[in-house]
Design an enzyme around this catalytic site. Structure first.
Site, mmCIF file in Angstrom:
data_model
loop_
_atom_site.group_PDB
_atom_site.id
_atom_site.type_symbol
_atom_site.label_atom_id
_atom_site.label_comp_id
_atom_site.label_asym_id
_atom_site.label_seq_id
_atom_site.Cartn_x
_atom_site.Cartn_y
_atom_site.Cartn_z
ATOM 1 N N LYS B 361 0.719 -1.209 -0.105
ATOM 2 C CA LYS B 361 0.111 -0.110 0.034
ATOM 3 C C LYS B 361 0.935 1.324 -0.116
ATOM 4 C CE LYS B 361 -4.375 1.561 2.063
ATOM 5 N NZ LYS B 361 -5.504 0.939 2.796
ATOM 6 N N GLU B 447 -19.434 -6.517 10.463
ATOM 7 C CA GLU B 447 -20.497 -5.808 11.148
ATOM 8 C C GLU B 447 -21.630 -6.727 11.769
ATOM 9 O OE1 GLU B 447 -19.442 -4.826 8.277
ATOM 10 O OE2 GLU B 447 -18.504 -3.034 8.690
ATOM 11 N N ARG B 475 -25.414 -3.159 7.649
ATOM 12 C CA ARG B 475 -24.920 -4.602 7.116
ATOM 13 C C ARG B 475 -25.262 -5.488 8.435
ATOM 14 N NH1 ARG B 475 -19.854 -5.635 4.060
ATOM 15 N NH2 ARG B 475 -20.726 -4.942 2.163
#
Lengths: 189, 725
Positions: B361, B447, B475
């Protein structure tokens, strides 16, 4: 004498090692400064500072060319771990120097020991200076990374070959998955 | 010839930068030992190395290619190849060398653009080579590329004809920060929440099969998004359906956002990440997995094509019926193009294929590579140093106030635990984690699991604070209903980013939480009007031990109200609101931080000679019936205001009024809430204006009701207000 030993029977690729001073007395050795350059690069206009150059005043700038001497990294050579502190480096350097110095080695082992001695010397120079050590560490990580990447390449190449072979075979009637059925249907049309 | 001239100018700028900036930084940027020699030479201050460094750079090659140094100087980068690309079609004829240069140019462009606008930086830098390879090999828009989450789609947007608009990204009326179908035909599927790409891709692949088309479908998903259950549901189904689908697993070893802890990225959460890491160590190569082993034992013939003979845990995907290829260096354009071409040309009967690429990243931009948070989400910054130009504010953000007050509560009560779903930085729980390391749980992007996990904790007598963004709470909704509310377990839900959220747009806005929480029979629903109230509500929630409760707070900074000493709130009386300003004739009842807009509206009305009562409802459930009755009986006009969709606070008030006969009298009641459409991304101020919830709109609503009309609404709208909204 120093050059002679430096260039004879080498396994590592210190091709153009230019040492300005190389004292064989027992006293603290002057670290030699030299420029090593990569033999892969063809015409380099890299500045070659020898006796006249100011590199002499920057012994810290010495960097080993090859990361491994034989199969050992510089850390292995000094017998310390990758994260060894400066004290550890100095300690092991002093120990090894006392062991391998040509003056104290038995006559039948002089050549071997002197070679070792030079290697330890260079290892110490690289690792004792924080900048050159950082650069060396980075290079070491890169090269082990390169090996890893090579391994990966071999792996996925064979995976691709297998996948191609597998896909060559048409969906057999036995394959009742939805996708296979759709493919058969579209092949018929 | 031109390239070497370019190199010269770059080197000069590099060298001058070297003199100022820390040389370590540039040293770490390089990714080849050739550069290492050059940098080392530049180190040497004694030699007259300016000319020699330049000469060296011009002459030296890496593997036979000229490589120019990246230009992150803040000036518009020179991008000769990128300048000719307006559509993926223009990439077809590029040679490998040009593709690699293109990737470098893309990086410069991304850093340049994001430094001016803010946005998501490092995720895009990690997939630059992948994007270039994908567009070179495949034919967008016929071939569909689906980006999971979508914050890494900046290079994709640049290459698909939106480069000229990149400076408007995440701003009002500008490009969206995530892929959006309305924006371009190259954006195959809208994204914002994670782990949806494989499911969407599978749907598109099946649709293609049913319609008899033969384009390719590629889903790009990260290893973080893989921790969500939905990704498994999709993989499971993909293996079963056996349709042709390409999945690219972008593995950068990071599951939670790098802001997860105060000290930097957290080690990947979850057992899957370990499995993926093991895949990278090729010592597991050619290890038949269990099924094959047992078959071999029983004397069955396994030909070399057997799916299950592959690296260690590649078996996971192979067992699911998905062909596995990898790991692959995700920054090597040549490898990527080769593999993608091979996979593209595979004959029909392939089924789903997963290509596992390893990336870093923030790759290629040193400040991002070394930053603790990898510069994942940034505001405007200086590209030379990576230093962000954060706006100084007198007050902290609501997130920080929440975290501080939770820490204060947790100090006194050791049963308090906090749970979040891979958003340690976003929810402020990284601060909590620093104080109470054993009491903070990061469950990964999960979640649903977070909610039921909290329910389990509550069942054992602990006091869980489940901190999830309002939008992501969607969610876990069934778990809230079935596992928490139905059983009346005292889980506390702290819903950050409620209401309109600004640049992230509708994918992240918390418009619906009041609606879906307040309709649950056992839930206590509260909303603070400022940071002091927030702290009190944290204390209130901590005290509610017999039923679930929730509170919502927006993105943004506090208003500067006086916070309680040591950040320790005092529990409020449940079901009691408060009157902030006394007036007559008009009553404005707000729920949440929108109360501040109500106060500003009251100021506006005062200028016009109208005195308005402003009340803060505090609770949507249970409603403060007395307060509402009082307001209705003593005023002619009642306006209820909330930053939520229909079906929330105003609806509950309307039911109350109707059931109690309060609408049969002379009061005129009007609700104000978010309109029945999605509000596009932009600044929060613009969004509130669009939604019609600014103080001017509230005052205008009042005026439109007053008989005779004190002032033309148009005149009212152009009045200056003291505060921004």
């Amino acid at each position: 004498m120093s050059h002679g030993i430096g260039s004879a029977g080498r396994k590592s690729c210190f091709h153009n090692c230019i040492t300005s001073t190389f004292s064989t007395t027992n006293s603290m050795l002057q670290p030699c400064s030299y420029v090593a350059f990569n033999s892969h690069l063809p015409k380099l206009s890299f500045p070659l500072k020898t006796q006249s150059g100011s590199f002499q005043n920057r012994p810290r700038a010495s960097v080993v060319n090859s990361l491994y001497i034989g199969t050992e990294s510089l850390y292995d050579l000094l017998g310390i771990s990758d994260s060894g502190t400066l004290t550890e480096i100095k300690q092991s350097y002093k120990q090894l120097v006392r062991k391998y110095h040509p003056d104290v080695s038995p006559p039948e082992r002089i050549e071997e020991h002197t070679k070792r001695f030079i290697q330890v010397q260079e290892a110490y120079e690289t690792l004792s200076d924080p900048i050159s050590r950082a650069l060396y560490d980075k290079q070491l990580a890169l090269s082990s990374r390169k090996e890893e990447l090579e391994e990966w390449r071999k792996q996925w190449q064979s995976q691709l070959t297998r996948l191609k072979r597998r896909s060559m075979r048409q969906d057999s009637r036995a394959n009742m998955s939805w996708g296979a059925r759709m493919r058969r249907r579209s092949n018929q049309n | 010839m031109a390239t070497s001239l370019l190199q010269t100018s770059f080197l000069f700028s590099l060298h001058s930068q070297l003199a100022h900036s820390s040389s370590n930084l540039l040293c770490l940027t390089s990714n080849s030992d050739h550069k290492f020699n050059r940098v080392r030479a530049a180190f040497d201050n004694h030699s007259t190395s300016e000319t020699t460094v330049k000469a060296t750079a011009q002459r030296t090659k890496i593997n036979g290619q000229f490589k120019k140094l990246p230009n992150f100087s803040g000036e518009k980068p020179s991008t000769p190849i990128l300048d000719n690309i307006y559509s993926p079609v223009h990439m077809k004829n590029l040679s490998l060398e040009e593709l690699e240069s293109l990737a470098a140019e893309l990086r410069e462009e991304i850093v340049y653009t994001v430094s001016k606008t803010g946005g998501h930086l490092s995720s895009s830098l990690g997939v630059t080579e992948l994007t270039v390879a994908l567009h070179h090999v495949f034919n967008c828009p016929d071939d569909k590329i689906i980006w999971d989450v979508g914050h890494q789609a900046y290079p994709h947007k640049i290459l698909t004809g939106r480069r000229s608009k990149m400076h408007t990204i995440r701003q009002t009326c500008g490009l969206a920060g995530f892929p959006k179908r309305d924006e371009s035909i190259h954006d195959a599927f809208g994204a914002g929440h994670s782990s949806t790409s494989i499911s969407a891709g599978l749907g598109m692949a099946v649709g293609r099969d049913m319609l008899g088309k033969n384009n390719h479908v590629i889903s790009v998903i990260g290893d973080g998004a893989m921790t969500a259950g939905m990704a498994y549901e999709a993989l499971n189904n993909a293996g079963f359906l056996n349709t042709n689908l390409i999945i690219i697993l972008n593995d950068n070893g990071q599951v939670s956002l790098p802001t997860a802890t105060v000290d930097g990225p957290a080690p990947p959460v979850g057992a899957l990440s370990k499995a993926l890491t093991r895949l990278q160590s090729s010592s597991d190569f050619v290890q038949p997995c269990q099924a094959t082993k047992s078959k071999l034992k029983n004397g069955a013939q396994i030909n070399g094509d057997s799916r299950a003979i592959s690296g260690g845990s590649a078996c996971l995907f192979e067992e699911l019926g998905i062909n596995y290829i990898g790991p692959v260096d995700g920054h090597n354009v040549e490898d990527l193009v080769f593999i993608l071409k091979q996979v593209k040309d595979l004959p029909q009967a392939t089924g789903p294929t997963l290509i596992h690429i390893i990336t870093e990243k923030g790759k290629g931009y040193a400040p991002a590579e070394i930053a603790a948070d990898k510069m994942h989400g940034v505001v405007k910054f200086d590209p030379r140093s990576g230093k962000q130009m954060k706006v100084k504010s007198k007050t902290l953000s609501y997130t920080q106030y929440f975290a501080e007050s939770l820490i204060a509560e947790a100090r006194e009560d050791d049963k308090i635990v906090a749970i979040h779903a891979a958003m340690g930085g976003g929810t402020g729980l990284n601060l909590f984690q620093k104080q109470f390391h054993e009491r903070c749980f990061d469950v990964g992007i999960a979640e649903q699991h977070a909610v039921t996990f909290a329910a389990g904790l509550a069942a054992e007598g602990l006091k869980p604070f489940c901190t999830i963004y309002s939008s992501f709470m969607q969610r876990g909704y069934d778990q809230v209903v079935h596992d928490v509310d139905l059983q009346k377990l005292p889980v506390r839900f702290a819903m950050d980013r409620a209401g309109l959220v600004g640049a992230d747009g509708p994918t992240h806005s918390g418009a619906f939480d009041t609606t879906f929480m307040a309709c649950l029979p056992n839930m206590v629903v509260m909303a603070p009007s400022d940071e002091t109230e927030l702290m009190h509500m944290v204390a209130t929630a901590a005290a509610i031990d017999d039923r679930p409760s929730c509170f919502r707070y927006p993105r943004g900074n506090g208003i500067g109200s006086v916070i309680p000493p040591n950040n320790k709130g005092v529990a409020l009386e449940i079901g009691k609101g408060r009157i902030l300003r006394e007036g007559s004739h008009v009553a404005i009842l707000g729920f949440g931080t929108i109360v501040q807009n109500c106060l500003a509206a009251a100021d506006l009305l005062k200028v016009l000679g109208i005195s308005a009562t402003v009340a803060d409802a505090r609770f949507c459930k249970p409603l403060d019936g007395e307060l509402i009755r009082e307001l209705t009986e003593e005023h002619e006009i009642l306006i209820t205001v909330e930053e939520g969709s229909i079906g929330g606070f105003s609806s509950h008030v309307s039911h109350f009024l109707a059931l109690n006969g309060l609408l049969d009298g002379k009061v005129k009641w009007r609700p104000m809430m978010l309109p029945d459409r999605y509000i596009e991304h932009g600044s929060q101020k613009d969004q509130i204006e669009q939604a019609g919830l600014s103080s001017k709109h509230i005052a205008a609503t009042v005026c439109s009701l007053l008989s005779g009309g004190h002032m033309d609404n148009l005149q009212l709208m152009s009045l200056e207000t003291n505060n921004a909204l």
